[in-house]
Motif scaffolding. Structure first.
Motif, mmCIF file in Angstrom:
data_model
loop_
_atom_site.group_PDB
_atom_site.id
_atom_site.type_symbol
_atom_site.label_atom_id
_atom_site.label_comp_id
_atom_site.label_asym_id
_atom_site.label_seq_id
_atom_site.Cartn_x
_atom_site.Cartn_y
_atom_site.Cartn_z
ATOM 1 N N SER A 1 0.818 -1.221 0.000
ATOM 2 C CA SER A 1 0.000 0.000 0.000
ATOM 3 C C SER A 1 0.846 1.263 0.000
ATOM 4 O O SER A 1 0.354 2.338 -0.355
ATOM 5 N N GLN B 1 -8.864 -2.042 -1.011
ATOM 6 C CA GLN B 1 -8.153 -3.268 -0.642
ATOM 7 C C GLN B 1 -9.049 -4.478 -0.801
ATOM 8 O O GLN B 1 -10.244 -4.411 -0.543
ATOM 9 N N PHE C 1 -3.932 -3.965 -3.224
ATOM 10 C CA PHE C 1 -4.353 -2.577 -3.062
ATOM 11 C C PHE C 1 -4.452 -1.922 -4.443
ATOM 12 O O PHE C 1 -3.639 -2.209 -5.329
#
Length: 245
Positions: A196, A241, A222
Motif C-alpha cells: 500500500s 483493498q 491494493f
C-alpha cells in the motif's frame, strides 16, 4: 390430637402457597409498567431522503464567510419515528469526516469552498438502539472563479472494498464508478499492487474497468484510480483493498 393438628395444617399451607403464587404471577394479562403506565416498545426510525445539496451537482447556495469558507444549509425530509438526526460529511479531497447533530430536518454547516463532499443522514429514535441511514450524495461546494470542476473520486465496484475472493481466483477485473459535474472525464490511470505504500501504475484507460490482472491465493491487494477530465483536472480515489483467500 397431634394427628388432627397435622391433618388441618397441611391443606392450609397449600392454600397459602397457591394464593401467593397466583398473586405474584406476571403473565401476558399483566404487562410490566412504569410510573407512566404500561411499558411499550419503541418503533425504529425510518431513513430520511436527502434534499439539498443534490447529488452530483455544484452547490452554489450558501453564505460566503471568506475566500476559503462558506456556510451551506443541508436539508432532508423528516423521517418517521425519529427524534434526532446525524449528518455525516466527508471532504473527498482530504477524506476527513465530520458529524453534525440536529433535531429538525436541516442543519447549517461550514464547508471549504471549491471542495468535493459526500454526505448522508442517520436517523435515531430515543429509547431504541436501531438507526436508519439515508442514501449518500456527492457534490462540489462552489469555489471562487471555478469554471470547470474535477471529476468526483472514483468508487470501487469490483472487487468491493475489503472483499475476500475465493481461493481459486487467479485473475480479477477491476471496476469502478465515477461522476463529473461537467461530464468531461477523459481517462483513468489505474494503480495496483501488494504494497500500500508503493503501488505501481497498470496504465491508462478510457473505460471504467481494467481486466485480466493476475492474483494468487493468500495475497492482499491494493488499488486506486486517478480520474482526469479534458481540462486536465484530476481526482484521486482512496486506496481500495481486497484479499484472495
Amino acid at each position: 390430637m397431634k394427628s388432627l393438628n397435622r391433618i388441618v395444617f397441611v391443606p392450609i399451607a397449600i392454600i397459602c402457597v397457591l394464593g401467593c403464587s397466583s398473586s405474584s404471577s406476571n403473565g401476558d394479562d399483566n404487562p410490566p409498567t412504569d410510573d407512566d403506565g404500561p411499558i411499550t416498545s419503541v418503533s425504529p426510525p425510518t431513513a430520511a431522503s436527502l434534499v439539498f445539496p443534490e447529488d452530483n451537482t455544484e452547490c452554489n447556495e450558501g453564505e460566503i464567510i471568506n475566500e476559503t469558507t462558506s456556510t451551506v444549509t443541508f436539508r432532508w425530509t423528516a423521517s418517521e419515528n425519529t427524534d434526532t438526526y446525524t449528518v455525516s460529511l466527508t471532504n473527498l479531497n482530504t477524506n476527513e469526516t465530520s458529524t453534525t447533530s440536529a433535531t429538525t430536518n436541516e442543519a447549517p454547516i461550514n464547508l471549504e469552498r471549491g471542495a468535493p463532499y459526500e454526505w448522508f443522514v442517520i436517523s435515531r429514535a430515543n429509547g431504541s438502539s436501531e438507526t436508519a441511514t439515508s442514501l449518500a450524495f456527492r457534490f462540489y461546494n462552489e469555489g471562487p472563479g471555478v469554471e470547470n470542476y474535477p471529476p468526483f473520486p472514483a468508487e470501487a465496484v469490483n472487487p468491493k472494498r475489503g472483499e475476500n475472493l475465493n481461493a481459486a481466483t487467479t485473475n480479477v477485473r477491476l471496476e469502478w464508478s465515477t461522476s463529473d459535474i461537467d461530464g468531461d472525464v477523459e481517462a483513468y490511470e489505474v494503480f495496483f499492487g501488494t504494497d500500500s505504500a508503493s503501488i505501481p501504475s497498470l496504465g491508462t484507460t478510457n473505460e471504467n474497468s481494467f481486466s485480466d490482472i493476475l492474483v494468487t491465493s493468500g495475497g492482499t491487494y491494493f488499488w486506486y484510480v486517478i480520474s482526469t477530465d479534458d481540462q486536465a483536472n484530476s481526482s484521486t480515489s482512496e486506496i481500495f483493498q481486497f484479499r484472495v483467500r
